[in-house]
Write an enzyme that holds these catalytic residues in place. Structure first.
Site, PDB file in Angstrom:
ATOM      1  N   LYS A 164     -48.765  26.002   8.167  1.00  0.00           N
ATOM      2  CA  LYS A 164     -49.678  25.004   7.610  1.00  0.00           C
ATOM      3  C   LYS A 164     -49.336  24.718   6.149  1.00  0.00           C
ATOM      4  O   LYS A 164     -49.392  23.562   5.705  1.00  0.00           O
ATOM      5  CB  LYS A 164     -51.120  25.487   7.752  1.00  0.00           C
ATOM      6  CG  LYS A 164     -51.606  25.480   9.194  1.00  0.00           C
ATOM      7  CD  LYS A 164     -52.885  26.265   9.381  1.00  0.00           C
ATOM      8  CE  LYS A 164     -53.259  26.348  10.872  1.00  0.00           C
ATOM      9  NZ  LYS A 164     -54.410  27.224  11.120  1.00  0.00           N
ATOM     10  N   GLN A 182     -58.996  30.700   8.997  1.00  0.00           N
ATOM     11  CA  GLN A 182     -58.023  31.096  10.009  1.00  0.00           C
ATOM     12  C   GLN A 182     -58.619  32.152  10.932  1.00  0.00           C
ATOM     13  O   GLN A 182     -59.073  33.206  10.484  1.00  0.00           O
ATOM     14  CB  GLN A 182     -56.751  31.644   9.347  1.00  0.00           C
ATOM     15  CG  GLN A 182     -55.674  32.061  10.324  1.00  0.00           C
ATOM     16  CD  GLN A 182     -55.153  30.887  11.150  1.00  0.00           C
ATOM     17  OE1 GLN A 182     -54.809  29.842  10.614  1.00  0.00           O
ATOM     18  NE2 GLN A 182     -55.095  31.063  12.449  1.00  0.00           N
ATOM     19  N   ASP A 231     -61.066  21.433  10.621  1.00  0.00           N
ATOM     20  CA  ASP A 231     -60.785  22.012  11.936  1.00  0.00           C
ATOM     21  C   ASP A 231     -61.613  21.338  13.024  1.00  0.00           C
ATOM     22  O   ASP A 231     -61.280  21.411  14.206  1.00  0.00           O
ATOM     23  CB  ASP A 231     -61.090  23.511  11.934  1.00  0.00           C
ATOM     24  CG  ASP A 231     -59.843  24.368  12.030  1.00  0.00           C
ATOM     25  OD1 ASP A 231     -58.778  23.838  12.409  1.00  0.00           O
ATOM     26  OD2 ASP A 231     -59.920  25.572  11.729  1.00  0.00           O
TER      27      ASP A 231
END
Length: 294
Positions: A53, A97, A120
């Site tokens: 990322k 995460q 997200d």
């Protein structure tokens, strides 16, 4: 001849477009979109995902800041860090995460992220917006899957779509996106009766169950488009999807491989969501999407 949908190539095009948009925004506003990632512990897979990322952000002109916290970090500290990022006007997107060291923390921690910075797309408010077809952030993997489907089927109105899996991260939002695009959608799961026959009705089959080579050739109708979300590591170290790729390939109109299929699209969509967050927070209308289901 079946088409192999290489998400890696489509993701590269998406990243190029995002980089161009980011450069334009920086010239217009004097600042670049910023994505903050929180990672707790030393999960090797999570470390790899976060590095990927970071690399994608760098390649698209997005500022990426990683908050690496010790495995023993209390939930209160995680929530405090998120609260600080929520209040920081320089932060446009926040990503926690997963998995967290304590699985019981995951729901509380992810829902603490402001819906306006939830790139997200996991916050209940954004999932609700998806159901209502309102502006919000769509979970990255389903959004990427839709982009892959539309690369071979621009119009899926009226087609039969079957989703194997009902997770909140992939299965449920995937089904909703397909429904929003006017497909006729069936969501299947571990309690579905005669799953193979249900799958054989699908013009579009999305496998997101997490079982290596679960979908067999006899489950797939001739000419179907198959999207394999699974990524499973076998004992010999190789990766495979939830679909028996070699057996299913001859029956398909198109199919995604593993790797180089859905995975690269997830990160590309994360970058797009981050840029959209920047635009909304700075009073700039995000570019119109090419398809209303996305």
């Amino acid at each position: 001849m079946p088409e192999i949908i290489y998400g890696s190539l489509i993701a590269e095009k998406c990243r190029t477009e995002t980089a161009e948009k980011t450069a334009h925004l920086k010239k217009r506003t004097g600042k670049a979109p910023r994505l903050d990632v929180i990672i707790a512990g030393d999960n090797p897979a999570s470390r790899i995902y976060v590095r990927n990322k970071e690399k994608a952000a760098a390649n698209t002109g997005i500022v990426s800041i990683v908050h690496a916290l010790p495995v023993e970090t209390p939930r209160e500290n995680l929530l405090q860090r998120i609260a600080e990022l929520n209040e920081n006007p320089e932060v446009n997107g926040i990503l926690v995460q997963l998995p967290l060291p304590n699985p019981e923390d995951e729901k509380i921690v992810t829902q603490a992220v402001s819906p306006d910075k939830d790139v997200d797309g996991f916050h209940p408010l954004n999932l609700g917006r998806l159901m209502l077809r309102e502006d919000g952030f769509t979970p990255c993997t389903p959004r990427g899957c839709m982009r892959l489907i539309h690369s071979v089927l621009p119009d899926i109105s009226g087609l039969n779509a079957v989703v194997i899996g009902r997770s909140t991260i992939v299965g449920k939002p995937m089904a909703q996106l397909l429904l929003n695009a006017d497909a006729t959608v069936t969501t299947t799961h571990s309690k579905t009766t005669d799953l193979p026959s249900v799958c054989r009705r699908a013009d579009i089959l999305v496998a997101a169950v997490g079982i290596p080579r679960f979908v067999k050739a006899g489950w797939v109708r001739d000419g179907a488009v198959v999207i394999d979300v699974g990524i499973n590591r076998l004992e010999n170290g190789t990766l495979c999807g939830d679909v028996d790729f070699e057996a299913v390939l001859p029956k398909c109109r198109a199919i995604t491989p593993v790797p180089k299929g859905v995975g690269p699209m997830t990160i590309a969509m994360l970058m797009e969501n981050t840029v959209e967050a920047f635009c909304r927070q700075n009073g700039i209308d995000p570019a119109q999407r090419t398809n209303p289901s996305l």
